[in-house]
Design an enzyme around this catalytic site. Structure first.
Site, PDB file in Angstrom:
ATOM      1  N   ASP A  42      -3.025   3.072  -1.131  1.00  0.00           N
ATOM      2  CA  ASP A  42      -2.082   3.744  -2.019  1.00  0.00           C
ATOM      3  C   ASP A  42      -2.671   3.930  -3.414  1.00  0.00           C
ATOM      4  O   ASP A  42      -3.439   3.093  -3.899  1.00  0.00           O
ATOM      5  CB  ASP A  42      -0.802   2.909  -2.125  1.00  0.00           C
ATOM      6  CG  ASP A  42       0.181   3.470  -3.135  1.00  0.00           C
ATOM      7  OD1 ASP A  42       0.713   4.560  -2.891  1.00  0.00           O
ATOM      8  OD2 ASP A  42       0.376   2.818  -4.183  1.00  0.00           O
ATOM      9  N   GLU A 102      -5.287   7.801  -0.639  1.00  0.00           N
ATOM     10  CA  GLU A 102      -4.344   8.711  -1.294  1.00  0.00           C
ATOM     11  C   GLU A 102      -4.955   9.187  -2.612  1.00  0.00           C
ATOM     12  O   GLU A 102      -4.820   8.543  -3.647  1.00  0.00           O
ATOM     13  CB  GLU A 102      -3.002   8.011  -1.552  1.00  0.00           C
ATOM     14  CG  GLU A 102      -1.952   8.957  -2.113  1.00  0.00           C
ATOM     15  CD  GLU A 102      -0.749   8.250  -2.711  1.00  0.00           C
ATOM     16  OE1 GLU A 102       0.340   8.850  -2.731  1.00  0.00           O
ATOM     17  OE2 GLU A 102      -0.897   7.098  -3.179  1.00  0.00           O
TER      18      GLU A 102
END
Length: 844
Positions: free
Chosen positions: A475, A530
């Site tokens: 993330d 990401e």
């Protein structure tokens, strides 16, 4: 009174949420349970190495000390000097090795050993044995020369100063780890040294807290008496205590006991959850979590029964959140997800499940992104063994399991998180402004710190080793790679944006290390990053000079669909759609998605909501006339998802429920929030009613949601059969702005999309590369998919010779408005019509 939470039984303690912290030697007692305190016969079993603390976290950076090199594209990486503390530790190791023979058999004062006369490398092995973990020694391949990126992307040659410096820092760090820690394989097993480790004779607890002036271990086991189990500190800031077994051979700390470390710190007395804790719980009526010593009896530990599935050629990811995966307004469990949701995912045709919110997070509404305990699976959903059972079941079904791991930031909580753990601002994080993410309201790791590297690398490995995850979705990688964190910055694709003063080389080098570790230990491991910036060489192997991810998330696509859904259909440009879907770096794989999980949150809009709005609530029954808005929405919902999957990348991701156009927002339970200025932000009375997934709507054959779900199922099985996402053959033969038609080939399939809102085209000629017979294998207008059945799916189509749209042959088709149809070249009597739907039985 005794409470039971997620299988852990512990006595009730008086709430401390409104009380001040006790003095260091105060007892935390309760009248509910009495304990007989053992005589304090425990002693330290030696000392353990940790990098010497630096309270100026900015100066402890390994990579950013040669800042001139980062700003100059043509700098000489050989001019960069290793960070001072690295040299210092190297000298310490040299001294220890030189005098090892002289000190053998004596108590060691060197921080490089845990028992007399052992080198640190030997110590790693002995510690592994002491905790009865038989680790197969695996080697992570040595680094390459890092030069292949210039062959892959010649434009990078203009930035070789930065890139060579970056790779040089990576090489130096690998060398230092090899020299001082016995290699990356050993360095990434910090969980065998820190936290709680169990041996035949007792329990050892170690914690790196260089800022603390005194420390003791407290918990249920000693009635929270800070005088009972006082810890000792070595010169590197590692606190330690050995707790021998009781006289009957039982462990000094019973399984399920709540534990904390009480420290006298520069910020005062504080009780913290151990940084390496493997489980933590929130007692009823209390706000801060408590750490839990989780060590069930051997016969009670979950034993994995099924091997990991092979790495899929193309990824079809079902993104999930365990807590909100129930159809009922409740927090769901690992067990229920295992039994109810995993078979659904398999039936839908996905081959991977990505699970959010695994790492413990005290704030439920953070979606799991404000992590407080990095090694602990969230106790809201069950026990660690429950999670293992879930993953094992997924493997039995042939599903790979990816974890949404958060190493980009951490919760700012001080009572149950890492923030101010030892009373200082810069232990795990950058100090001052650089260590705070103003938009996320969270702390930012200092990736230039030796012990932070140990902690994060070990954390990634822990989830792979202990829980058998098959990989990660990292993330917030954009936030990690740049000091501006991607905030208030627009990435245009200019390479100057990627390689300069705003690049956090420490963070990029950490990402290189963790990817190298994962792929070295688990060649079948899958790592998705990401990144919204488009960093070049992001998905190039580390040995070739890249960052090392397998996939990047193709994040621009979801934004493009939002942009288009705000416009009239007449203003859509099919060429713009195709460009966005295919605009990605050559040779770097992408996972694409039509909409993000954030769009499902209250206040935002999913694609279904953009398309159908409130009509979704009243006009989705199949026996009721739909409105034009619903008809348009159902048609475009299917087309958007198929073209995204068809052209957008080598992997596809869907957030749970979006496959059938889930009509409800996600609204986490919340109470009214009273602001300092007197304003009140209303809550929802702590309701879970909108914090769930109504899978029953997708299953209800009397609702049009079912048609959307069946189309998604057919789409996944079509990809399973033909593997079109990773097909080497792709050719876009038509982008007709007048007709609003897109035609492209993937493998032996021909995709035809007619985005026109009213025009249907009879005898419409499309080009193709394979001559012969074609049949329809997917038709978005089928009544099974809540369509109008304007096509005969049993029809056969034969090609004509002669070039058309730069293809060697062509065929004539009917292209109804707002439809997507996939044709497959077939041989002889091969029956491919709507085969995908019947690939799996209804009951998996």
């Amino acid at each position: 009174m005794v409470y039971t939470i997620s299988g852990v039984r512990f006595p009730h303690l008086a709430s401390i949420k409104n009380s001040s912290l006790p003095s260091f030697n105060d007892d935390r007692r309760t009248n509910a349970v009495s304990f007989s305190l053992r005589k304090d016969t425990r002693s330290s079993s030696g000392k353990i190495f940790a990098r010497k603390p630096s309270y100026d976290s900015e100066s402890s950076s390994i990579a950013t000390t040669a800042s001139e090199n980062l700003g100059s594209h043509q700098s000489d990486s050989s001019s960069a000097e290793p960070q001072e503390t690295v040299s210092e530790v190297t000298q310490v190791h040299d001294d220890v090795d030189a005098h090892k023979a002289e000190t053998e058999g004596q108590e060691q004062t060197s921080a490089l050993s845990t028992s007399g006369g052992q080198s640190y490398k030997e110590n790693i092995a002995s510690m592994s044995e002491s905790v009865e973990q038989k680790v197969v020694q695996r080697k992570i391949p040595p680094p390459g020369d890092g030069k292949k990126i210039y062959d892959i992307d010649p434009m990078l040659k203009s930035y070789d100063g930065h890139l060579d410096y970056r790779y040089g820092q990576y090489i130096k760090l690998r060398d230092e780890i090899d020299k001082n820690e016995g290699g990356l394989e050993a360095f990434s097993r910090g969980y065998e040294i820190f936290g709680f480790t169990r041996s035949d004779t007792g329990i050892t607890y170690r914690e790196w807290a260089p800022g603390a002036k005194a420390a003791s271990l407290i918990g249920d086991f000693n009635n929270w008496n800070s005088k009972a189990d006082v810890m000792t500190r070595n010169e590197y800031g590692v606190w330690e205590i050995f707790m021998p077994n009781d006289a009957d051979g039982s462990p000094a700390i019973p399984h399920g006991s709540r534990v904390k470390i009480r420290m006298d710190t520069p910020s005062g007395i504080k009780d913290s959850i151990p940084a390496w804790i493997k489980y933590s719980v929130q007692a009823p009526g209390e706000i801060p979590y408590d750490g839990v010593y989780y060590d069930p009896a051997e016969e009670d530990k979950y034993v994995f029964k099924h091997p990991r599935p092979r790495k899929p050629t193309s990824l079809r990811i079902y993104e999930s959140h365990v807590g909100m995966s129930s159809t009922e307004p409740m927090i769901n469990t690992y067990a229920n997800f295992r039994d109810d949701v995993l078979p659904r995912i398999k039936k839908l045709g996905y081959n991977a499940v990505q699970i959010m919110a695994i790492q413990e997070h005290s704030y439920y509404a953070s979606f799991g992104y404000h992590v407080t305990n990095f090694f602990a699976p969230s106790s809201r959903f069950g026990t660690p063994d429950d999670l293992k059972s879930l993953i094992d079941k997924a493997h039995e079904l042939g599903l790979v399991v990816l974890m949404d791991i958060v190493h980009s930031h951490a919760s700012k909580n001080t009572l149950d998180g890492l923030n101010m753990f030892d009373g200082t601002d810069g232990q795990y994080f950058h100090s001052g402004e650089r260590g705070y993410h103003w938009m996320w309201d969270s702390r930012l790791f200092n990736y230039g710190s030796w012990e932070v590297l140990r902690y994060l690398l070990s954390n990634a490995r822990w989830w792979l080793e202990e829980y058998k995850f098959d990989g990660f979705r990292f993330d917030g990688v954009t936030s990690m790679m740049y000091t501006h964190h991607g905030l208030q910055v627009e990435f245009t694709g200019n390479y100057n944006e990627y390689f300069g003063y705003s690049t956090d080389v420490d963070a990029v080098v950490y990402l290189m290390l963790v990817n190298d570790m994962i792929h070295g230990l688990y060649p079948e491991g899958i790592v998705v990053g990401e990144d919204v910036s488009g960093m070049p060489a992001f998905c190039v192997p580390v040995e070739d000079g890249g960052v090392g991810f397998d996939y990047r998330l193709h994040m621009a696509v979801a934004d493009k669909w939002i942009e288009l859904l705000k416009k009239r259909d007449e203003d859509w440009q099919v060429g713009d759609i195709v460009f966005t879907l295919t605009n990605r770096r050559w040779g770097e794989k992408c996972v694409v998605y039509a909409e993000s999980h954030d769009q499902a949150l209250v206040g935002d809009k999913t694609i279904a909501f953009w398309l159908m709005d409130k009509d979704m609530y009243d006009f989705m029954a199949v026996d009721k006339q739909a409105t034009p808005r619903v008809d348009r929405g159902i048609a475009l919902h299917k087309m958007i998802r198929l073209i995204t999957m068809g052209l957008g990348g080598e992997g596809y991701l869907n957030f749970m429920g979006n496959e059938f156009g889930h009509p409800e927002w996600i609204d986490f339970p919340r109470t009214d929030q009273h602001l300092p200025d007197g304003r009140v932000i209303p809550g929802n009375n702590g309701s879970y009613d909108k914090c769930r997934r109504r899978f029953d709507l997708g299953d209800a054959e009397y609702l049009r949601y079912h048609g959307l779900q069946e189309f998604d199922r057919a789409m996944q099985h079509l990809e399973e059969k033909y593997g079109f996402m990773t097909s080497e053959h792709q050719y876009i033969s038509r982008k007709d702005e007048g007709d609003r038609v897109i035609v492209f080939e993937k493998g032996s399939l021909v995709f035809v999309f007619n985005f026109h809102w009213t025009n249907s085209y009879s005898d419409y000629r499309i080009g193709c590369s394979v001559p012969g017979k074609y049949k329809i294998v997917l038709d978005s207008d089928d009544s099974l998919f809540s369509g109008f059945t304007r096509l005969d799916d049993s029809a056969e189509f034969f090609t004509s010779d002669g070039k058309y749209d730069d293809r060697p042959c062509s065929l004539m088709v009917y292209a109804p408005c707002r439809t997507a149809v996939v044709y497959a070249a077939v041989d002889g009597d091969e029956d491919s019509s709507l085969v995908p739907i019947s690939l799996v039985p209804d009951d998996v």
